[in-house]
Enzyme design. Sequence first.
Site, short mmCIF file in Angstrom:
data_model
loop_
_atom_site.label_atom_id
_atom_site.label_comp_id
_atom_site.label_asym_id
_atom_site.label_seq_id
_atom_site.Cartn_x
_atom_site.Cartn_y
_atom_site.Cartn_z
N ARG A 59 9.82 15.06 -21.33
CA ARG A 59 10.48 14.24 -20.32
C ARG A 59 11.91 13.93 -20.80
NH1 ARG A 59 7.42 8.73 -20.03
NH2 ARG A 59 6.28 9.63 -18.28
N GLY A 110 15.00 11.92 -21.88
CA GLY A 110 15.17 10.53 -22.32
C GLY A 110 13.91 9.89 -22.85
N HIS A 111 12.90 10.69 -23.17
CA HIS A 111 11.58 10.16 -23.55
C HIS A 111 11.65 9.27 -24.78
CE1 HIS A 111 7.05 11.45 -23.29
NE2 HIS A 111 7.23 10.15 -23.15
N THR A 139 6.91 -4.90 -18.56
CA THR A 139 6.49 -3.85 -19.49
C THR A 139 7.23 -3.95 -20.82
OG1 THR A 139 6.71 -1.47 -19.82
CG2 THR A 139 8.19 -2.41 -18.25
N ASP A 140 6.65 -3.36 -21.87
CA ASP A 140 7.35 -3.30 -23.17
C ASP A 140 8.46 -2.25 -23.14
OD1 ASP A 140 5.77 -0.99 -23.19
OD2 ASP A 140 4.94 -1.33 -25.19
N GLU A 141 8.48 -1.41 -22.06
CA GLU A 141 9.49 -0.34 -22.02
C GLU A 141 10.90 -0.91 -21.88
OE1 GLU A 141 8.52 3.15 -19.77
OE2 GLU A 141 6.38 2.75 -19.90
N TYR A 161 3.54 16.52 -23.29
CA TYR A 161 5.01 16.60 -23.27
C TYR A 161 5.56 16.80 -24.69
CZ TYR A 161 5.12 14.59 -18.48
OH TYR A 161 4.97 14.34 -17.13
N LEU A 216 0.84 -1.22 0.00
CA LEU A 216 0.00 0.00 0.00
C LEU A 216 0.86 1.26 0.00
CD1 LEU A 216 -3.01 -0.95 2.33
CD2 LEU A 216 -2.83 -1.15 -0.16
N SER A 271 6.01 2.15 -10.58
CA SER A 271 5.63 2.01 -11.99
C SER A 271 5.64 3.32 -12.79
CB SER A 271 4.24 1.39 -12.07
OG SER A 271 3.27 2.32 -11.62
N LYS A 296 12.94 -2.59 -14.33
CA LYS A 296 12.07 -3.70 -14.76
C LYS A 296 12.88 -4.69 -15.60
CE LYS A 296 8.24 -4.33 -14.21
NZ LYS A 296 7.46 -4.98 -13.12
N TYR A 320 13.10 3.57 -14.46
CA TYR A 320 11.98 2.61 -14.33
C TYR A 320 12.19 1.40 -15.23
CZ TYR A 320 7.47 0.45 -15.46
OH TYR A 320 6.48 -0.46 -15.70
N1 LIG Z 1 0.68 0.63 -16.11
C1 LIG Z 1 1.09 0.13 -17.27
O1 LIG Z 1 0.74 0.66 -18.33
C2 LIG Z 1 1.94 -1.12 -17.30
C3 LIG Z 1 2.20 -1.72 -18.53
C4 LIG Z 1 2.93 -2.90 -18.56
C5 LIG Z 1 3.40 -3.46 -17.38
N2 LIG Z 1 3.15 -2.85 -16.21
C6 LIG Z 1 3.66 -3.52 -14.97
O2 LIG Z 1 2.51 -4.02 -14.29
C7 LIG Z 1 2.71 -3.95 -12.88
C8 LIG Z 1 1.59 -3.18 -12.23
O3 LIG Z 1 1.55 -1.87 -12.79
P1 LIG Z 1 0.47 -0.81 -12.28
O4 LIG Z 1 0.34 0.21 -13.34
O5 LIG Z 1 -0.72 -1.52 -11.77
O6 LIG Z 1 1.27 -0.18 -11.05
P2 LIG Z 1 0.71 0.68 -9.83
O7 LIG Z 1 1.79 1.66 -9.52
O8 LIG Z 1 -0.67 1.17 -10.08
O9 LIG Z 1 0.59 -0.38 -8.64
C9 LIG Z 1 1.70 -0.95 -8.01
C10 LIG Z 1 1.22 -1.68 -6.76
O10 LIG Z 1 2.37 -2.30 -6.14
C11 LIG Z 1 2.35 -2.00 -4.76
N3 LIG Z 1 3.75 -1.97 -4.29
C12 LIG Z 1 4.71 -1.06 -4.63
N4 LIG Z 1 5.84 -1.35 -3.98
C13 LIG Z 1 5.61 -2.46 -3.23
C14 LIG Z 1 6.40 -3.24 -2.35
N5 LIG Z 1 7.67 -2.92 -2.08
N6 LIG Z 1 5.83 -4.33 -1.78
C15 LIG Z 1 4.54 -4.67 -2.03
N7 LIG Z 1 3.73 -3.94 -2.83
C16 LIG Z 1 4.27 -2.86 -3.43
C17 LIG Z 1 1.66 -0.65 -4.65
O11 LIG Z 1 1.15 -0.43 -3.35
C18 LIG Z 1 0.60 -0.76 -5.71
O12 LIG Z 1 -0.58 -1.34 -5.19
C19 LIG Z 1 4.08 -3.31 -12.68
O13 LIG Z 1 5.01 -4.35 -12.45
C20 LIG Z 1 4.37 -2.61 -13.99
O14 LIG Z 1 5.76 -2.56 -14.24
C21 LIG Z 1 2.43 -1.69 -16.13
#
Ligand SMILES: NC(=O)c1ccc[n+]([C@@H]2O[C@H](COP(=O)([O-])OP(=O)(O)OC[C@H]3O[C@@H](n4cnc5c(N)ncnc54)[C@H](O)[C@@H]3O)[C@@H](O)[C@H]2O)c1
Length: 360
Positions: free
Chosen positions: A299, A301-302, A135-137, A226, A36, A86, A173, A169
Amino acid sequence: MVKKILVTGGAGFIGSAVVRHLINDTNHSVVNLDKLTYAGNLESLSSISGNSRYSFEKVDICDADEVKRVFNTHQPDIIMHLAAESHVDRSIDGPGEFIQTNVVGTYTLLEQARAYWAALDGDKRDCFKFHHISTDEVYGDLTHPDEVTPDTELPLFTETTPYAPSSPYSASKASSDQLVRSWLRTYKLPTLVTNCSNNYGPYHFPEKLIPLVILNALAGKPLPVYGKGNQIRDWLYVEDHARALVLVALEGKIGETYNIGGHNEKQNIEVVQTICSILDEVEPRDGKYAQQITYVQDRPGHDMRYAIDASKIQRELGWTPQETFESGIRKTVEWYLNNEGWWKAVLDGSYQGERLGMAG
Ligand SMILES: NC(=O)c1ccc[n+]([C@@H]2O[C@H](COP(=O)([O-])OP(=O)(O)OC[C@H]3O[C@@H](n4cnc5c(N)ncnc54)[C@H](O)[C@@H]3O)[C@@H](O)[C@H]2O)c1
């Protein structure tokens, strides 16, 4: 067979969509392990939190003793690892937290999963899976149409595209993905990885482009774009991602990587203009919302373009997205209009829409 699935980061944007999908549309049980942070929000799970197949553990993935306790208490069959820092802009302002959670946290989880798995036997050991969500990043920057002649065929990210992350980031990942693959090769821990494009949809924290634009538009504030706004992302509706993730967790092959994407390449400025025209239609007022668009410094390095080739997951597991960008973005705008209570509470917290990630 009914499974016990431990979801890390289940209170986040994508994690909460995975948890809601598992509880609403399957018979599997869920343990949500989440620290959280500012991005975690149990209100996103209020519709399922009373369900007997759901439980919550407030735990940091970097805390080995607590992770061990949760594994031993709940005896999961599958780990779906989404917990992460993230937001690219926050990684520019403070990379340390990203290294800690995304790299050290994933390492901690892998080590605890390895010890837990080693002590299992029979079917429980044979069927165990560790699914790492990425992620695809990690693949870096793709050729942008502005850089080439119009007849040039543009490349897509495939599962074999070499890693070339650009931001703290995406580098964190990328490191976590490689740790996961090495735990399979070295220790035979049964892992698999998915790499997905940009998600959007309900319960998205308002620091990210789409919710920020919707909420700033409604508040009469500038809509920050941006640079020139010509950066291309391949947008996927979050519930389509959640379905893909659960499919991979249940049916994906150990050792495989699956790319997940929406076949929806859009320039950021197009996304912002689309949101403005939907708002003009569903929440009309004097003047056009697009008049609030403001170009701001880019940003550092965008990356200019991301685009996914998702043919492998379609061919091997039969997944395709159900939403087009047009249907998904309309649903998303309507969700924010109908769920003021959720986002007002978020905006009363630590983040009020300010610009992040300027690198000093
Ligand atoms: N958002 C995107 O577009 C996207 C796309 C591809 C992949 N992802 C990947 O999907 C995953 C989820 O992304 P999201 O957008 O839901 O992220 P988010 O930031 O909305 O949620 C991250 C969650 O992880 C929890 N968290 C953070 N640090 C923690 C820790 N040390 N221990 C336990 N819980 C922890 C946070 O409380 C939160 O609930 C990530 O791994 C991200 O890299 C995201």
